[in-house]
Design a protein around this motif. Structure first.
Motif, PDB file in Angstrom:
ATOM      1  N   SER A  21       0.830  -1.207   0.000  1.00  0.00           N
ATOM      2  CA  SER A  21       0.000   0.000   0.000  1.00  0.00           C
ATOM      3  C   SER A  21       0.863   1.255   0.000  1.00  0.00           C
ATOM      4  O   SER A  21       0.527   2.255  -0.648  1.00  0.00           O
ATOM      5  N   TYR A  22       1.985   1.212   0.715  1.00  0.00           N
ATOM      6  CA  TYR A  22       2.890   2.368   0.755  1.00  0.00           C
ATOM      7  C   TYR A  22       3.517   2.594  -0.615  1.00  0.00           C
ATOM      8  O   TYR A  22       3.623   3.733  -1.092  1.00  0.00           O
ATOM      9  N   LYS A  24       2.289   1.847  -3.482  1.00  0.00           N
ATOM     10  CA  LYS A  24       1.282   2.412  -4.379  1.00  0.00           C
ATOM     11  C   LYS A  24       1.110   3.907  -4.131  1.00  0.00           C
ATOM     12  O   LYS A  24       0.924   4.689  -5.074  1.00  0.00           O
ATOM     13  N   GLU A  25       1.167   4.323  -2.864  1.00  0.00           N
ATOM     14  CA  GLU A  25       1.061   5.748  -2.558  1.00  0.00           C
ATOM     15  C   GLU A  25       2.234   6.523  -3.161  1.00  0.00           C
ATOM     16  O   GLU A  25       2.050   7.619  -3.712  1.00  0.00           O
ATOM     17  N   GLU A  28       1.768   6.866  -6.887  1.00  0.00           N
ATOM     18  CA  GLU A  28       0.826   7.934  -7.217  1.00  0.00           C
ATOM     19  C   GLU A  28       1.502   9.298  -7.118  1.00  0.00           C
ATOM     20  O   GLU A  28       1.285  10.176  -7.968  1.00  0.00           O
TER      21      GLU A  28
END
Length: 217
Positions: A21-22, A24-25, A28
């Motif tokens: 998840s990190y 992916k952040e 982005e």
């Protein structure tokens, strides 16, 4: 900035695997700013094994990847860079400008192929032995694991014994046939690899206990 670089697993965090998840952040953020995202994946095969994913899955959010052949994969030397064809063409040029060109490189490539074909599954044992070492030293007075969770093949611990510095501790360990290192003040790093057996883990734990229980001079 010209590039964002993430290291996975992250050494200074104790060899921990970065959460998907990190990543992916950060991906982005890189897209918002028009920046490439590079993976410093020196031990990315360790990260893949620890998270039960493939190396390709670990790398899918990145524009380029570097991984080491000479760490967990145990080749005698070398690293690989992966990316688009134009990117690799630039890498080749800069590598040569910086003195990284090598003729007769076939023997290096042969060792790399052996490492990739035969050593990846061995990383599971490296991780198991790291967890075994952590278990054996966790309750020794003067030792505090940092972090307490072991994801890969690295064990970090802080010395909490008055009058014993990290250099003196490492020197005493070396006299007992065990070599470790340090990356930051007061913290020792032990890295497990394919030449370390379960018996060696026992020897290492006993050496640590012996140093910490020795009478001060």
């Amino acid at each position: 900035p010209g590039v964002i670089v993430l290291e996975n697993p992250h050494c200074q965090s104790g060899g921990r695997v970065l959460p998907a998840s990190y990543i992916k952040e950060v991906r982005e953020l890189a897209d918002e700013r028009g920046l490439p995202l590079h993976l410093d994946g020196a031990r990315v095969f360790n990260a893949a094994i620890a998270s039960k994913r493939t190396p390709a899955e670990m790398a899918k959010d990145f524009d380029s990847v570097m991984f080491s052949l000479s760490k967990g994969l145990a080749a005698p030397f070398g690293s690989m860079v992966c990316g688009t064809r134009p990117f690799i063409d630039r890498v080749r040029r800069y590598r040569k400008l910086l003195g990284g060109g090598l003729r007769q490189a076939g023997f290096m490539a042969s060792a790399a192929i052996v490492a990739l074909q035969t050593m990846v599954d061995q990383l599971i044992e490296d991780h198991r032995r790291a967890q075994l070492l952590a278990t054996k030293i966790r309750d020794i007075p003067g030792i505090r694991l940092e972090p307490s969770v072991i994801d890969t093949n690295m064990v970090f611990f802080r010395l909490e014994q008055d009058g014993l510095s990290v250099p003196d501790f490492l020197a005493a360990l070396s006299q007992r046939g065990v070599r470790m290192g340090t990356l930051r003040e007061g913290v020792v790093r032990a890295v497990l690899h394919y030449l370390v057996s379960d018996h060696d883990v026992d020897t290492t734990a006993n050496a640590i206990r012996s140093v910490l229980q020795a009478e001060p001079r």
